[in-house]
Motif scaffolding. Structure first.
Motif, PDB file in Angstrom:
ATOM      1  N   ARG A 131      -3.519   4.856  -4.049  1.00 62.26           N
ATOM      2  CA  ARG A 131      -3.737   3.429  -3.789  1.00 62.26           C
ATOM      3  C   ARG A 131      -5.220   3.088  -3.758  1.00 62.26           C
ATOM      4  O   ARG A 131      -5.625   2.024  -4.222  1.00 62.26           O
ATOM      5  N   GLY A 181       0.816  -1.206   0.000  1.00 62.23           N
ATOM      6  CA  GLY A 181       0.000   0.000   0.000  1.00 62.23           C
ATOM      7  C   GLY A 181       0.852   1.259   0.000  1.00 62.23           C
ATOM      8  O   GLY A 181       0.514   2.253  -0.647  1.00 62.23           O
ATOM      9  N   ARG A 215      -1.585  -0.748  -9.402  1.00 63.18           N
ATOM     10  CA  ARG A 215      -0.948   0.546  -9.202  1.00 63.18           C
ATOM     11  C   ARG A 215      -1.209   1.401 -10.440  1.00 63.18           C
ATOM     12  O   ARG A 215      -0.969   0.965 -11.571  1.00 63.18           O
TER      13      ARG A 215
END
Length: 407
Positions: free
Chosen positions: A359, A123, A299
């Motif tokens: 994220r 994360g 991502r």
């Protein structure tokens, strides 16, 4: 970290990189598995972290293509992420991932992905869980109770060596119906899905492939599974993958799996969260979800390119304030104007309607995480009422994203 250099690992350095990975993951693989890994890595991007000529970090990336709503995108998929135990917390991992992000951006890949060995790590690099999977167990000691009538077309077992040629076209067509699915070449079919001996459990049978539909007709669905006898319990059917055109076709495949002689349990790992089996199974004590887990972590390397590349289910016109410490080019306020006709995403001085971390935007990108859930969890801030609902309507997909290809 000034003494650490980041550069390509040559093919001659693959064995050294694997040795580092096995050290980090506490593995001592047999020669066949090591050769399998070596062969996979030949076609990967391989980034090494070197200090005084010694390899102290390693990350590889498969050059995959992943389905997104309305299309597909090139997507480097990280694997074998390893840092020597002597070099932890010295910026080695950060440096390798930054190098990979830079290469992906230069290559025009707006997204990257991975399966997380430890959720807490990724994360902070901007990865969010974009797909989830269910583990399902079926008690097949009695006939599978169903609320719908299974498709009555014939079922046939095919030789696994013939499966890629027969199933690839079907898989490619159905892959577009869900986001998060990886394009498979013939080598991936043979080396990951149809390898004779299972890499994790050598007591399992070779793969079995059952297809729904007559030989002269179209494929309506298939299942890939393995079986195992057990001394203390009825035999096991481990389902690796099941795809079907319709609920009736899926029901036919489940009924087949539940009727295999000398077995009493089906264990299916990585089923879609919205699998229709959960609704058409007549007895939920017989068909149980035993676990749920985050699967593909995504991502957004280039937020603008990613957002404008996907399709949108409803109109939305809003200003997002994106927070991204790792890739500052993504950060700041941008006006998102999207509809089923297309999308624009441009910098703006207008006040933000919603603030969100990169994220969490990645987690919502494929349609698997709702923006309003992020707001309710305190992970995004809705500054203009109704923004989250409008974004959720625009990001909606008919089927939840799903990934079963682990790497």
């Amino acid at each position: 970290m000034e003494s650490v250099q980041f550069c390509d690992i040559p093919e001659s350095g693959i064995d050294r990189a694997l040795s580092l990975a096995y050290l980090v993951f506490h593995e001592t693989p047999e020669e066949e598995k090591r050769k399998h890994h070596h062969d996979l890595l030949r076609d990967c991007t391989r980034i090494g972290a070197y200090e005084n000529g010694e390899l102290v970090g390693f990350v590889a990336a498969f050059p995959f293509t992943v389905s997104v709503p309305g299309g597909e995108l090139p997507c480097p998929c990280l694997t074998f992420v390893s840092v020597a135990p002597t070099h932890r917390r010295r910026g080695v991992l950060s440096g390798m991932i930054a190098e990979l992000f830079a290469r992906a951006a230069a290559d025009g890949s707006p997204i990257a992905a991975l399966w997380a060995s430890e959720d807490a790590i990724y994360g902070r690099f901007g990865f969010g869980p974009a797909t989830y999977g269910h583990t399902v167990e079926i008690d097949s000691r009695r006939p599978l109770a169903l609320r719908i009538t299974p498709d009555d077309r014939p079922l046939r077992l095919i030789d696994p060596t013939d499966a890629p040629a027969l199933l690839a076209e079907y898989y490619d067509r159905t892959r577009t119906e869900r986001a998060g699915r990886i394009a498979r070449g013939e080598a991936w079919w043979r080396e990951e899905w149809l390898v004779t001996e299972d890499q994790e459990d050598d007591e399992l049978s070779p793969p079995r492939v059952v297809v729904l539909g007559a030989p002269e007709g179209p494929v309506a669905g298939y299942a890939i599974y393995r079986t195992k006898t057990r001394d203390d319990a009825p035999g096991l059917v481990r389902l690796d993958e099941l795809e079907a055109d319709t609920p009736a076709a899926e029901a036919a495949l489940w009924r087949y799996l539940a009727s295999i002689d000398l077995t009493g349990l089906i264990r299916a790992w990585g089923r879609p969260v919205d699998d229709p089996l959960h609704l058409f199974a007549a007895d939920r004590d017989q068909v149980r979800v035993t676990g749920e887990f985050p699967a593909l972590w995504l991502r957004l390397i280039d937020v603008r390119a990613a957002l404008t590349a996907r399709s949108w289910a409803a109109p939305v016109d809003t200003v997002l304030d994106v927070r991204d410490d790792r890739l500052p080019a993504n950060a700041g306020r941008h006006r998102l104007t999207a509809s089923p006709d297309g999308c624009t995403y441009e910098s703006t001085e207008r006040p933000a309607d919603l603030t969100v971390e990169a994220r969490d935007l990645a987690a919502a990108y494929l349609g698997g995480t709702r923006i309003d859930a992020l707001v309710r969890a305190g992970l995004a801030t809705e500054l203009t009422p109704g923004t989250a609902a409008a974004l959720d309507a625009a990001l909606h997909t008919a089927r939840l994203p799903h990934t079963v290809d682990e790497f």
